[in-house]
Design an enzyme around this catalytic site. Structure first.
Site: not given
Length: 229
Positions: A64, A122, A118
């Protein structure tokens, strides 16, 4: 008096200030959560799933993300809008990412949107230690270090729709990895709790696994399903 509109010194100062702010934001974390998800649990919900355009993923945990986090439980996000996801920077990793980091969102797609999210949310917060290519390459390497499915199957915990105790799942992963995991559950289409995501922690330089300083909020039941895929 007419003010001068072009001031190169001011521009340089503003550029320097922005760079310092980005660097400060990208260093503002203490460790990473390395999160893998079980595709059967993602798909076995009311919202369902779509296989990626490359076909059905392997029956295995998929990545993930790698998420910078702080010891107080908070986390930085979307730290550098000036360094957006660039697929050309990971062209050598694409095939491996399609295998180990597949998307299951609808409509069916190649995965670029998922990976871009992502990185933007992040990855940009870890720029002090990982550039864009290294962020994805490092995350792929972390998956290779610990085989979660093998760890569970070795303890007799198989994706067959049966229920297993939460404690046995944690023990199996800790026994294989040496580190205590955090387990996230979701609900299937009938509302039953099922094994969804497994969190392990990585040090702030992304060089190796560590015991988690803090776990996310939330909990699973004492007994949870492990659905097939």
């Amino acid at each position: 008096m007419k003010m001068q509109s072009n001031n190169p010194l001011l521009f340089i100062k503003l550029l320097t200030l922005h760079s310092l702010l980005v660097l400060s934001a990208s260093q503002d974390f203490d460790f990473f959560y390395f999160v893998q998800q079980w595709p059967g649990s993602y798909c076995d919900t009311k919202q369902g799933c779509c296989y990626p355009s490359t076909g059905k993923p392997a029956t295995d945990f998929g990545i993930h993300g790698l998420w910078p986090n702080r010891n107080d439980g908070s986390y930085p996000s979307n730290c550098d809008s000036n360094n957006p996801f660039d697929a050309s920077k990971i062209s050598d990793l694409t095939r491996k990412m399609q295998s180990d980091w597949p998307t299951l969102s609808c409509p069916s797609n190649s995965g670029m949107t998922f990976w871009g999210h992502e990185w933007d949310k992040h990855g940009t917060c870890s720029e002090s230690v990982l550039n864009q290519h290294d962020y994805f390459a490092t995350t792929l390497s972390l998956k290779n270090e610990i085989d979660l499915l093998q760890a569970l199957q070795g303890a007799g915990i198989r994706p067959n729709g049966q229920k297993y105790s939460l404690s046995s799942i944690k023990s199996a992963i800790k026994g294989a990895s040496g580190y205590t995991p955090w387990i996230e559950c979701n609900n299937d289409s009938s509302g039953n709790s099922q094994l969804y995501q497994i969190y392990l922690c990585v040090d702030s330089s992304a060089s190796g696994f560590i015991e988690c300083p803090v776990f996310p909020n939330g909990s699973c039941g004492a007994s949870i399903e492990f659905p097939s895929f």
